[in-house]
Scaffold this motif. Structure first.
Motif, short mmCIF file in Angstrom:
data_model
loop_
_atom_site.label_atom_id
_atom_site.label_comp_id
_atom_site.label_asym_id
_atom_site.label_seq_id
_atom_site.Cartn_x
_atom_site.Cartn_y
_atom_site.Cartn_z
N ASN A 104 0.58 -1.31 0.26
CA ASN A 104 -0.34 0.04 -0.04
C ASN A 104 0.85 1.38 0.28
O ASN A 104 0.08 2.39 0.05
CB ASN A 104 -1.06 0.02 1.54
N ALA A 105 2.26 0.82 0.24
CA ALA A 105 2.54 2.90 0.44
C ALA A 105 3.17 2.92 -0.11
O ALA A 105 3.12 2.75 -1.41
CB ALA A 105 4.07 1.93 1.52
N LEU A 106 2.78 4.24 -0.34
CA LEU A 106 3.46 5.50 -1.78
C LEU A 106 4.60 6.18 -1.14
O LEU A 106 4.45 6.76 0.60
CB LEU A 106 2.56 6.42 -1.53
N PRO A 107 5.53 6.36 -2.29
CA PRO A 107 7.04 7.30 -1.79
C PRO A 107 6.48 8.21 -2.18
O PRO A 107 6.15 9.84 -2.27
CB PRO A 107 7.82 7.01 -3.31
N CYS A 108 7.29 9.07 -0.59
CA CYS A 108 7.31 10.81 0.15
C CYS A 108 8.12 11.01 -1.18
O CYS A 108 9.28 12.07 -1.06
CB CYS A 108 7.78 10.63 1.36
N GLY A 109 7.84 11.25 -2.56
CA GLY A 109 9.12 11.69 -3.36
C GLY A 109 9.04 11.12 -4.45
O GLY A 109 9.59 9.77 -3.86
N PRO A 110 9.93 11.20 -6.20
CA PRO A 110 9.72 9.99 -6.67
C PRO A 110 10.86 9.46 -6.59
O PRO A 110 11.40 8.72 -6.86
CB PRO A 110 10.35 11.30 -7.52
N ASP A 111 11.88 10.29 -5.52
CA ASP A 111 13.87 9.78 -5.72
C ASP A 111 13.64 9.65 -3.57
O ASP A 111 14.52 8.68 -3.88
CB ASP A 111 14.63 10.80 -6.02
N SER A 112 12.61 9.43 -3.02
CA SER A 112 12.67 9.38 -1.68
C SER A 112 12.65 7.83 -1.33
O SER A 112 11.84 6.78 -2.22
CB SER A 112 11.94 9.95 -0.98
N ASP A 113 13.65 7.06 -0.88
CA ASP A 113 13.26 5.73 0.37
C ASP A 113 12.17 6.05 0.87
O ASP A 113 12.54 4.42 1.25
CB ASP A 113 15.01 5.40 0.88
#
Ligand SMILES: [Zn+2]
Length: 338
Positions: A104-113
């Protein structure tokens, strides 16, 4: 949507606090929970602006599971329930909390881990032809959801879990990552139309790759800009229903980079204005990326690549003011006269 005209002016509601009456959560047999629209939603409307239940950074599954367990325990009971009610596509193969998080998780920004999970946004189902777009707004530290086309009451709000791939690639990815066979309107097109869509999407993937080639940007900017122009035409053909997509914002920004690297402030300012308008629709006026595009539209020379080459040197004031639409587009994309 026209293949050449500027984007429509985004709805003025974007960027404000979203109206909670816009949608309701419903359970659909065979699908599960879904967000259903209650009142007409114009293009560019901010539908949701949501704080994550919690975030974690991707490391080993074991470390992630320990971090998720700790953060979950610290949440109020209602939030714990919201997380535990989310789908887990990795039951039996990963630690249970990690499986639910990864599904379910969505990244916190395009290049974020770092990625986050959300009580409402994580209930939004997938469509390969979605009507909304999620984005991490780093200034707000929240995930936003904007309408990328007008949505009518009774319609389900959908986002795209894949990139703009052909059907065979995105369906394989969806099956592996989320465990379902996509039955969206695009995947259910008659074979002849689906084949055309797949051909366009294959071309989008190849053009995107070509535009991302840093050597081409320096050695042959004319070809790189022509690839952006072609990509715009193909993207607009694929979005036959007049919607928008972050792909437009990205390709206009690619055109900013190509032109400003070679000193062309006039064209870069026009492309930055279009990237800004596309970002407002998808991410809202207050997104840092939207503000960055607005800054380049105002002063393209503030871009870090400005000055690398003087090949196409021009001043911002040199944007022609007396051309018709078609002539203006030909000037903008440096289309050579035959
Ligand atoms: Zn689909």
């Amino acid at each position: 949507m026209s293949t050449t005209a500027a984007l429509p002016t985004p709805a003025g509601v974007s960027g404000k606090e979203p109206d909670p009456q816009l949608h309701r959560i419903e359970t659909i047999p065979g699908i599960g929970r879904a967000l259903i629209v209650c009142t007409p939603i114009p293009l560019g409307t901010r539908i949701l602006c949501e704080k994550p239940l919690f975030t974690t950074t991707s490391t080993s599954y074991k470390v992630m599971n320990a971090d998720i367990t700790k953060k979950l325990r610290a949440l109020p009971v209602e939030s714990q329930r919201q997380f535990l009610s989310l789908h887990n596509n990795f039951t039996g193969t990963l630690y249970p909390f990690t499986g639910t998080f990864i599904t379910n998780a969505l990244p916190c920004g395009p290049d974020s881990d770092t990625a986050g999970v959300y009580a409402t946004i994580c209930l939004i189902n997938h469509s390969c032809s979605p009507n909304a777009h999620t984005n991490w707004n780093n200034a707000l530290q929240k995930e936003t959801l904007h309408a990328t086309r007008p949505i009518v009451p009774g319609e389900q709000i959908t986002i795209c879990y894949t990139q703009t791939w052909p059907s065979y690639d995105r369906r394989a990815y969806l099956k592996h990552q989320f465990g379902f066979d996509c039955a969206c309107t695009l995947c259910q097109l008659p074979a002849v139309l689906l084949k055309r869509s797949d051909a366009r999407r294959s071309e989008i993937v190849s053009l995107d790759k070509l535009i991302g080639d840093a050597n081409l940007l320096m050695s042959n900017p004319q070809e790189a800009l022509a690839a952006c122009h072609k990509l715009l035409i193909v993207v607009n053909e694929e979005l036959w229903d007049g919607g928008s997509t972050p792909l437009l914002a990205r390709l206009y920004y690619d055109a900013v980079q190509i032109t400003i690297t070679h000193g062309d402030q006039a064209r870069a300012s026009v492309f930055a204005q279009r990237a800004y308008e596309a970002r407002v629709v998808c991410d809202g006026e207050d997104s840092p990326e939207t503000e960055r595009m607005k800054g380049f539209a105002r002063d393209p020379s503030s871009h870090k690549n400005f000055g690398s080459s003087k090949k196409w040197k021009s001043k911002k004031a040199q944007v022609p003011k007396d051309l018709g639409d078609e002539e203006f587009e030909a000037w903008l994309w440096r289309v050579e006269k035959r």
